[in-house]
Each structure stands twice: as structure tokens, then as C-alpha cells.
Write an enzyme that holds these catalytic residues in place. Structure first.
Site, PDB file in Angstrom:
ATOM      1  N   CYS A  91       0.774  -1.073  -0.039  1.00  0.00           N
ATOM      2  CA  CYS A  91      -0.047  -0.084  -0.170  1.00  0.00           C
ATOM      3  C   CYS A  91       0.818   1.145  -0.104  1.00  0.00           C
ATOM      4  O   CYS A  91       1.646   1.514   0.830  1.00  0.00           O
ATOM      5  CB  CYS A  91      -0.768   0.010   1.266  1.00  0.00           C
ATOM      6  SG  CYS A  91      -1.944   1.441   1.077  1.00  0.00           S
ATOM      7  N   HIS A  93      -0.175   4.490  -0.192  1.00  0.00           N
ATOM      8  CA  HIS A  93      -0.473   5.597   0.772  1.00  0.00           C
ATOM      9  C   HIS A  93      -0.128   5.211   2.008  1.00  0.00           C
ATOM     10  O   HIS A  93       0.257   6.231   2.928  1.00  0.00           O
ATOM     11  CB  HIS A  93      -1.722   6.068   0.427  1.00  0.00           C
ATOM     12  CG  HIS A  93      -2.834   5.494   1.321  1.00  0.00           C
ATOM     13  ND1 HIS A  93      -3.406   4.193   1.234  1.00  0.00           N
ATOM     14  CD2 HIS A  93      -3.197   5.719   2.513  1.00  0.00           C
ATOM     15  CE1 HIS A  93      -4.330   3.752   2.031  1.00  0.00           C
ATOM     16  NE2 HIS A  93      -3.947   4.735   3.034  1.00  0.00           N
ATOM     17  N   CYS A 236      -3.351   6.473  -5.136  1.00  0.00           N
ATOM     18  CA  CYS A 236      -3.134   5.165  -5.063  1.00  0.00           C
ATOM     19  C   CYS A 236      -1.754   4.880  -5.564  1.00  0.00           C
ATOM     20  O   CYS A 236      -1.516   4.849  -6.803  1.00  0.00           O
ATOM     21  CB  CYS A 236      -4.189   4.433  -5.964  1.00  0.00           C
ATOM     22  SG  CYS A 236      -3.851   2.513  -5.174  1.00  0.00           S
ATOM     23  N   GLY A 237      -0.703   4.528  -4.474  1.00  0.00           N
ATOM     24  CA  GLY A 237       0.512   4.401  -4.666  1.00  0.00           C
ATOM     25  C   GLY A 237       0.910   3.134  -5.621  1.00  0.00           C
ATOM     26  O   GLY A 237       1.512   3.112  -6.507  1.00  0.00           O
ATOM     27  N   THR A 238       0.201   2.087  -5.259  1.00  0.00           N
ATOM     28  CA  THR A 238       0.223   0.829  -5.999  1.00  0.00           C
ATOM     29  C   THR A 238      -0.399   1.047  -7.223  1.00  0.00           C
ATOM     30  O   THR A 238       0.255   0.571  -8.297  1.00  0.00           O
ATOM     31  CB  THR A 238      -0.202  -0.447  -5.293  1.00  0.00           C
ATOM     32  OG1 THR A 238      -1.468  -0.117  -4.861  1.00  0.00           O
ATOM     33  CG2 THR A 238       0.753  -0.897  -4.000  1.00  0.00           C
TER      34      THR A 238
HETATM   35  O1  PYC Z   1      -1.727   3.825  -2.026  1.00  0.00           O
HETATM   36  O2  PYC Z   1      -1.380   1.702  -2.822  1.00  0.00           O
HETATM   37  C1  PYC Z   1      -2.198   2.398  -2.414  1.00  0.00           C
HETATM   38  C2  PYC Z   1      -3.596   2.189  -1.874  1.00  0.00           C
HETATM   39  C3  PYC Z   1      -3.965   0.610  -2.277  1.00  0.00           C
HETATM   40  C4  PYC Z   1      -5.265   0.735  -1.573  1.00  0.00           C
HETATM   41  C5  PYC Z   1      -5.572   2.073  -1.051  1.00  0.00           C
HETATM   42  N1  PYC Z   1      -4.396   2.646  -1.218  1.00  0.00           N
END
Ligand code: PYC
Length: 311
Positions: A91, A93, A236-238
């Protein structure tokens, strides 16, 4: 739940998306490796972990973080992210929220730290008290040009890509990616998720719909449906990592060039990548702020101590 009646947590948000870090030692998951800890988490998930990220003790879209002693050499901690649907591979974030929380607790030292996640080690660095740079796991395209038939929305073309979680990315969203359009974005992305599973991509658990940016300097705006049925308030980082993998594979973004991904709220992550064989190594940067220090109470007489679950 009888053994865990009180849990101390620190809340933060990263570009609008909430993270709830369980303070060190509040809930034990035994020794590593991380896969064994995840198995133990799953065994008590509905009684112990899910209530931490569900109403009435949390709001929608909360991502929980358990952390403990590292089971991988060179890592600062094992870090397990989860939402109300279960553990998350990685994740982005949440990693930013976690690092800012460590700083808040005076538990973080200067420099880059490796964190061991379910998806593998990532690096995270606090640039200042609130800004965090994350070097994510190697990311890649799994399948280009997948055509889906989605009830109510017709033919939808997208790609399957991995960025720590597995995404279906739709470059041209069938519905405008605007914040006053959340109901339709949810309906459409749920329909796409069902169609992508029917098409044989059972690992896909997030859907990203892209449209033109609405803030200055951004390259694209996204709506991201998460496995718990909520939308990511951050970019969303991923998901941004999976997006970079698609852009790199299509020759649309060169290594080292900044890509600014805008969230449905209008907040942004700055991202870039390096090549690593046939994969890419994404770097994501964003801002997180601590919002609360809380002790959650789970009274045995509370009929909603395991949270509100609407089947
Ligand atoms: O930021 O990767 C992220 C993420 C995944 C689900 C919610 N945020």
C-alpha cells in the site's frame, strides 16, 4: 476478542486516504516469516483486525497497518497492510502514512529504510515531517489490451498490471472521472471488476479509471476502486506504479521523467521509474498528516464490537 479489549492506534491521511497504524506490540502476530504472520492475521481477521477499520470505530476507506520485528534481513520492520476485505500486498499511501506516524512517535531515524511487506521489501524515506518518497516493488504489465463487455457500459478496453496489488486499468473511462460522479464511477468500476474476473483474471482486486487531469501540473486523474468496495481518496501508490508499468511498456514515459497522478479529490502523487530487467522500479512521492492518537475500546457487551458488516 476477549483478550484484546483496548488497542492504541495512530491515524493519518495521505492525500486524503486514511491510514490507521496499530501501535507496536498492541496485537502480537508471533514470529516471522511475514507469510506466517499473515496467516495468523487471517485466522483472527474478523474478530481482531477487521473491527479496527470498520464503522463505528473507523470511516470508509481506512487501511490498517500492523508492524513488528523484521523477518527479512536489512529491513526496519515487517509491515502488513489491510482493509476490511483482508490483507493488502502493498500500500503506497499506507507506507507514507506509516513513515509519518513513525516520525510522530519519534521512532524513525534519518535516511532510507527498507520495510518488509507481503509483496516484498520496499524503501521509504521521509523528505521532511510530512513528505515521503517510496520505492515500490518491481511492477509490470500482465496483459495488454483486454476487451470486456460490461453491462450498462458496453465494450471497455483495459490492461492488467501489477504494482504491489493487481489492477485493471482503463485508459479511457466510460464515465467522466469527476468527483460529482462517484455513484456512476462506483457502479461502472464494480461492473468492470466482475467482468475482468469472468474473463479469467481472478487476481485483479483493484480497478482504475483514468480521465484528463483537472489540477495544474497533473498528467492524468484517476478513480480507484479498492477490494473493500470503497474508492481510494489518494492517487493510489500501487495503482500509480501499475500505471507507470503500462506507460513504460507502451513507450509513453521514459525512465526518470516525472508523472503526476491526480486523485479523484484533486490531490497528487509525483512518480517516476527506473528499468529493472523486464520490469520497472517505481518511486512514488506524496504527503501524509497525522490526524489522531486514539485508544479503541472493544467492550464485550457491545453488540457492534466486531464492526458494522452489511452482507
Ligand atoms: O496507495 O497503494 C495504495 C493503496 C492501495 C489501496 C489503497 N491505497
Amino acid at each position: 476478542m476477549s483478550a484484546v479489549a483496548r488497542v492504541r492506534v495512530i491515524d493519518s491521511h495521505t492525500e486524503g486516504e486514511p491510514t490507521r497504524v496499530i501501535q507496536l506490540g498492541e496485537i502480537e502476530l508471533g514470529p516471522g516469516p511475514i507469510a506466517s504472520r499473515v496467516e495468523r492475521m487471517k485466522q483472527v481477521f474478523e474478530q481482531v483486525f477487521r473491527p479496527l477499520v470498520l464503522e463505528p470505530r473507523a470511516g470508509p476507506a481506512f487501511v490498517g497497518v500492523w508492524f513488528g520485528t523484521p523477518s527479512e534481513p536489512g529491513c526496519l520492520h515487517d509491515v502488513i497492510f489491510f482493509n476490511s476485505a483482508g490483507p493488502l500486498g502493498m500500500c503506497g499511501h499506507g507506507t507514507m502514512g506509516f513513515m509519518v506516524t513513525l516520525r510522530h512517535l519519534n521512532m524513525e531515524s534519518q535516511g532510507r529504510h527498507r520495510l518488509n511487506t507481503i509483496a516484498g521489501p520496499v524503501s521509504a524515506e521521509l523528505i521532511d515531517d510530512t513528505r515521503v518518497r517510496v520505492e515500490n516493488v518491481p511492477s509490470y504489465v500482465i496483459q495488454e489490451r483486454v476487451m470486456l463487455s460490461v453491462m450498462g457500459y458496453g465494450e471497455v478496453q483495459g490492461q492488467v498490471a501489477y504494482g504491489g496489488n493487481t489492477f485493471f486499468l482503463v485508459e479511457r473511462s466510460p464515465v467522466p472521472v469527476w468527483s460529482d460522479n462517484l455513484e456512476d464511477l462506483f457502479k461502472c468500476s464494480r461492473g468492470i471488476l466482475q467482468a475482468v474476473h469472468r474473463a479469467g483474471f481472478g487476481d485483479v482486486d483493484h480497478v482504475e479509471l483514468f480521465g484528463p487531469p483537472t489540477v495544474e501540473g497533473a498528467d492524468s486523474k484517476s478513480y480507484v476502486l479498492c477490494p473493500d468496495g470503497t474508492y481510494d481518496r489518494s492517487p493510489c501508490g500501487t495503482g500509480t506504479s501499475a500505471k507507470l508499468a503500462c506507460l513504460a511498456a507502451a513507450g509513453k514515459l521514459a525512465p526518470g521523467v516525472i508523472w503526476t497522478q491526480e486523485s479523484i479529490l484533486g490531490t497528487t502523487f509525483r512518480a517516476s521509474y527506473e528499468r529493472k530487467g523486464d520490469r520497472i522500479l517505481p518511486t512514488i512521492e506524496g504527503t501524509a498528516h497525522v490526524t489522531a492518537e486514539t485508544q479503541l475500546i472493544f467492550s464485550p457487551s457491545d453488540p457492534l464490537r466486531e464492526g458494522i458488516v452489511l452482507e
